[in-house]
Design an enzyme around this catalytic site. Structure first.
Site, PDB file in Angstrom:
ATOM      1  N   GLY A 197       0.829  -1.213   0.000  1.00  0.00           N
ATOM      2  CA  GLY A 197       0.000   0.000   0.000  1.00  0.00           C
ATOM      3  C   GLY A 197       0.857   1.254   0.000  1.00  0.00           C
ATOM      4  CE1 TYR A 198       5.715   0.965   0.816  1.00  0.00           C
ATOM      5  CE2 TYR A 198       7.189   1.761  -0.889  1.00  0.00           C
ATOM      6  CZ  TYR A 198       7.006   1.165   0.337  1.00  0.00           C
ATOM      7  OH  TYR A 198       8.096   0.763   1.054  1.00  0.00           O
TER       8      TYR A 198
ATOM      9  CD  GLU B 235       8.418   7.598 -18.423  1.00  0.00           C
ATOM     10  OE1 GLU B 235       8.122   6.937 -17.405  1.00  0.00           O
ATOM     11  OE2 GLU B 235       7.927   7.370 -19.547  1.00  0.00           O
TER      12      GLU B 235
ATOM     13  CD  GLU C 231       8.377  -2.316  -6.069  1.00  0.00           C
ATOM     14  OE1 GLU C 231       8.457  -1.507  -5.132  1.00  0.00           O
ATOM     15  OE2 GLU C 231       7.459  -2.318  -6.890  1.00  0.00           O
TER      16      GLU C 231
HETATM   17  C1  LIG Z   1      -0.060  -2.820 -12.910  1.00  0.00           C
HETATM   18  C2  LIG Z   1       0.420  -1.957 -11.772  1.00  0.00           C
HETATM   19  C3  LIG Z   1       0.589  -2.525 -10.533  1.00  0.00           C
HETATM   20  C4  LIG Z   1       0.988  -1.732  -9.448  1.00  0.00           C
HETATM   21  N1  LIG Z   1       1.072  -2.299  -8.206  1.00  0.00           N
HETATM   22  C5  LIG Z   1       1.267  -1.512  -7.121  1.00  0.00           C
HETATM   23  C6  LIG Z   1       1.183  -2.043  -5.804  1.00  0.00           C
HETATM   24  O1  LIG Z   1       0.941  -3.241  -5.608  1.00  0.00           O
HETATM   25  N2  LIG Z   1       1.334  -1.205  -4.759  1.00  0.00           N
HETATM   26  C7  LIG Z   1       1.622   0.131  -4.927  1.00  0.00           C
HETATM   27  O2  LIG Z   1       1.781   0.823  -3.932  1.00  0.00           O
HETATM   28  N3  LIG Z   1       1.710   0.667  -6.159  1.00  0.00           N
HETATM   29  C8  LIG Z   1       1.531  -0.114  -7.259  1.00  0.00           C
HETATM   30  N4  LIG Z   1       1.593   0.418  -8.533  1.00  0.00           N
HETATM   31  C9  LIG Z   1       1.792   1.862  -8.657  1.00  0.00           C
HETATM   32  C10 LIG Z   1       3.060   2.265  -9.356  1.00  0.00           C
HETATM   33  O3  LIG Z   1       4.166   2.173  -8.497  1.00  0.00           O
HETATM   34  C11 LIG Z   1       2.834   3.689  -9.886  1.00  0.00           C
HETATM   35  O4  LIG Z   1       1.875   3.585 -10.934  1.00  0.00           O
HETATM   36  C12 LIG Z   1       4.074   4.353 -10.412  1.00  0.00           C
HETATM   37  O5  LIG Z   1       4.950   4.658  -9.345  1.00  0.00           O
HETATM   38  C13 LIG Z   1       3.782   5.633 -11.228  1.00  0.00           C
HETATM   39  O6  LIG Z   1       2.944   6.512 -10.519  1.00  0.00           O
HETATM   40  P1  LIG Z   1       1.606   7.126 -11.183  1.00  0.00           P
HETATM   41  O7  LIG Z   1       0.849   5.968 -11.810  1.00  0.00           O
HETATM   42  O8  LIG Z   1       0.929   7.926 -10.141  1.00  0.00           O
HETATM   43  O9  LIG Z   1       2.077   8.045 -12.374  1.00  0.00           O
HETATM   44  P2  LIG Z   1       2.564   9.597 -12.260  1.00  0.00           P
HETATM   45  O10 LIG Z   1       3.512   9.759 -11.140  1.00  0.00           O
HETATM   46  O11 LIG Z   1       1.337  10.445 -12.290  1.00  0.00           O
HETATM   47  O12 LIG Z   1       3.337   9.736 -13.625  1.00  0.00           O
HETATM   48  C14 LIG Z   1       2.703   9.850 -14.892  1.00  0.00           C
HETATM   49  C15 LIG Z   1       3.810   9.940 -15.960  1.00  0.00           C
HETATM   50  O13 LIG Z   1       4.653  11.081 -15.727  1.00  0.00           O
HETATM   51  C16 LIG Z   1       6.006  10.682 -15.588  1.00  0.00           C
HETATM   52  N5  LIG Z   1       6.687  11.494 -14.571  1.00  0.00           N
HETATM   53  C17 LIG Z   1       6.202  11.841 -13.348  1.00  0.00           C
HETATM   54  N6  LIG Z   1       7.111  12.575 -12.668  1.00  0.00           N
HETATM   55  C18 LIG Z   1       8.194  12.695 -13.486  1.00  0.00           C
HETATM   56  C19 LIG Z   1       9.479  13.320 -13.355  1.00  0.00           C
HETATM   57  N7  LIG Z   1       9.827  13.971 -12.247  1.00  0.00           N
HETATM   58  N8  LIG Z   1      10.351  13.234 -14.405  1.00  0.00           N
HETATM   59  C20 LIG Z   1      10.005  12.565 -15.527  1.00  0.00           C
HETATM   60  N9  LIG Z   1       8.816  11.947 -15.707  1.00  0.00           N
HETATM   61  C21 LIG Z   1       7.924  12.011 -14.709  1.00  0.00           C
HETATM   62  C22 LIG Z   1       5.942   9.233 -15.138  1.00  0.00           C
HETATM   63  O14 LIG Z   1       7.104   8.529 -15.425  1.00  0.00           O
HETATM   64  C23 LIG Z   1       4.754   8.714 -15.946  1.00  0.00           C
HETATM   65  O15 LIG Z   1       5.129   8.383 -17.244  1.00  0.00           O
HETATM   66  C24 LIG Z   1       1.246  -0.353  -9.636  1.00  0.00           C
HETATM   67  C25 LIG Z   1       1.093   0.208 -10.912  1.00  0.00           C
HETATM   68  C26 LIG Z   1       0.680  -0.576 -11.965  1.00  0.00           C
HETATM   69  C27 LIG Z   1       0.495   0.065 -13.326  1.00  0.00           C
END
Ligand SMILES: Cc1cc2nc3c(=O)[nH]c(=O)nc-3n(C[C@H](O)[C@H](O)[C@H](O)COP(=O)(O)OP(=O)(O)OC[C@H]3O[C@@H](n4cnc5c(N)ncnc54)[C@H](O)[C@@H]3O)c2cc1C
Length: 398
Positions: free
Chosen positions: A127-128, A385, A244
């Site tokens: 739950g991150y 990214e 991870e």
């Molecule tokens: C299938 C799946 C399973 C997952 N499982 C888990 C889980 O079990 N538990 C959990 O806690 N999380 C989980 N996640 C979450 C995952 O860790 C996040 O989706 C990920 O960290 C990206 O965050 P976001 O989706 O909020 O995208 P955002 O942070 O909103 O980013 C959107 C886009 O902008 C880019 N971006 C954002 N900031 C920057 C920057 N500073 N420089 C360059 N580019 C940038 C990103 O790379 C991305 O392409 C899962 C995600 C998926 C898709």
């Protein structure tokens, strides 16, 4: 640095191979090799088989029930599992929360949770992430307010992988709203059966249920479920993320899938000739094979360094980016190899209710679903990214 296996390593590999030959159930193996969906029972069954052998905690010290294997032995185990087609041992308990409990938990937490994790008595989830806190994780808003010997948790997590099966969730929660955003976070272990927790499925494009939203509404969590110190959770969270990412490269599976790709590209024809004889397609397969070989050498170099120095460094980000790029290239080329045969969606075959696809091509039936599922790999575990930002800052010093 020596990238060749020693005689002891080869003897170890043969021992692992013999174990897998004797203990991996054929029905599980067939599901994995044929890209079918795995159920909760499939994951738990394999985990418990390996637990009996004492080989679940491959990165754990012996004192906690781990194997005490060195980095090369761990790599051999992963390679052989991938080669044989075992279900994965899910990382949430063994590779994610367990290292945090070992490093920062108290004795009671270690004594209670670690054996249960080894034996898969609890299914853990992570739950991150939150709707407004993914890459910018430190801006998370889920609140935990201390009231006597409990915290009261309110908020929402998202993308919680396989949370629908979970007994426990490890959560980052905000315990101080006044502090700098990285400083007011704590690391809590929460029983998923606690009143006030709602799990809502996020159904994916291929109708699979792999991720969830988790809501906390006045959830009462005992203070003894706090890991380490209050407001120090960010340090523990980052420690966990390094663990991870190292496991995401999955070179062994890539090597197995490359053989699968070559086989289907030999059996499927284009203009009367095997796909693999099409020069443009053959060029793409060759490029992929070179990428996999380069990734493997990089993994071995990282392992060789890791055996001298403890813990994964920023090179974990490099493996994550390259590993996931390779996985995505593989699934793209699989779909390209079978062409229109990947178009029909055969849920019953994917879920094992039918032994063969009604569309007549068992190899091709799961491939579109596989392709779409693997789009996630460049996002989860910290998007590529963000990993590239880490590489530029911490490895290239830019
Ligand atoms: C299938 C799946 C399973 C997952 N499982 C888990 C889980 O079990 N538990 C959990 O806690 N999380 C989980 N996640 C979450 C995952 O860790 C996040 O989706 C990920 O960290 C990206 O965050 P976001 O989706 O909020 O995208 P955002 O942070 O909103 O980013 C959107 C886009 O902008 C880019 N971006 C954002 N900031 C920057 C920057 N500073 N420089 C360059 N580019 C940038 C990103 O790379 C991305 O392409 C899962 C995600 C998926 C898709």
């Amino acid at each position: 640095m020596d990238l060749n296996y020693s005689a002891e390593d080869i003897a170890f590999r043969d021992q692992v191979r013999a174990y897998l030959d004797a203990n991996l159930p054929k029905d599980l193996q067939q599901k994995v090799l044929n890209h079918k969906r795995l159920s909760k029972e499939d994951f738990v069954r394999w985990h418990k088989i390996v637990a009996k052998q004492g080989w679940v905690g491959t990165g754990w010290p012996v004192e906690y029930g781990g194997t005490g294997w060195n980095a090369v032995q761990r790599h051999i185990w992963e390679e052989e599992c991938a080669r044989a087609g075992t279900p994965p041992i899910l990382p949430f308990g063994v590779n994610m929360v367990a290292p945090v409990i070992m490093a920062f938990g108290n004795e009671a937490q270690k004594k209670y949770y670690l054996p249960r994790i080894l034996n898969c008595d609890d299914w853990w989830c992570q739950g991150y992430s939150e709707p407004g806190a993914g890459s910018d994780l430190a801006s998370l808003k889920t609140r935990a307010e201390r009231q006597g010997d409990h915290y009261i948790v309110n908020g929402q997590k998202t993308w919680t992988t396989l949370g629908q099966h979970a007994d426990m969730i490890f959560c980052l929660v905000r315990t101080d709203t006044g502090a700098r955003k990285q400083e007011g976070i704590s690391f809590l272990l929460i029983d998923m059966k606690t009143p006030g927790i709602t799990v809502r499925p996020i159904i994916m494009l291929d109708e699979d249920h792999e991720v969830n939203e988790v809501f906390f509404d006045n959830v009462k969590v005992p203070v003894e479920n706090l890991i380490g110190e209050e407001n120090k959770g960010w340090t523990y969270a980052k420690y966990l993320l390094g663990h991870e990412r190292t496991n995401i490269a999955a070179v062994g599976r890539a090597k197995r899938e490359l053989q699968f790709l070559k086989r289907i590209a030999t059996e499927h024809l284009k203009n009367g000739k095997p796909m693999l004889e099409d020069p443009v397609f053959a060029g793409k397969v060759a490029t992929l094979e070179i990428e996999i070989m380069a990734l493997e050498v990089t993994v071995l170099k990282v392992i060789s360094e890791d055996s001298k120095r403890r813990g994964p460094g920023p090179e974990a980000s490099m493996l994550k980016v390259k590993g996931t790029e390779v996985q995505q290239m593989l699934t793209e080329l699989m779909v390209e190899a079978v062409g229109p045969y990947s178009l029909p969606f055969d849920r019953h075959y994917l879920e094992g209710q039918e032994a063969h696809s009604v569309f007549g091509d068992d190899d091709a039936a799961p491939l579109a679903s596989y392709y779409f599922n693997f789009r996630k790999t460049s996002i989860y575990g910290g998007s590529n990214e963000i990993q590239k930002n880490i590489i530029t800052q911490m490895i290239l010093g830019l």
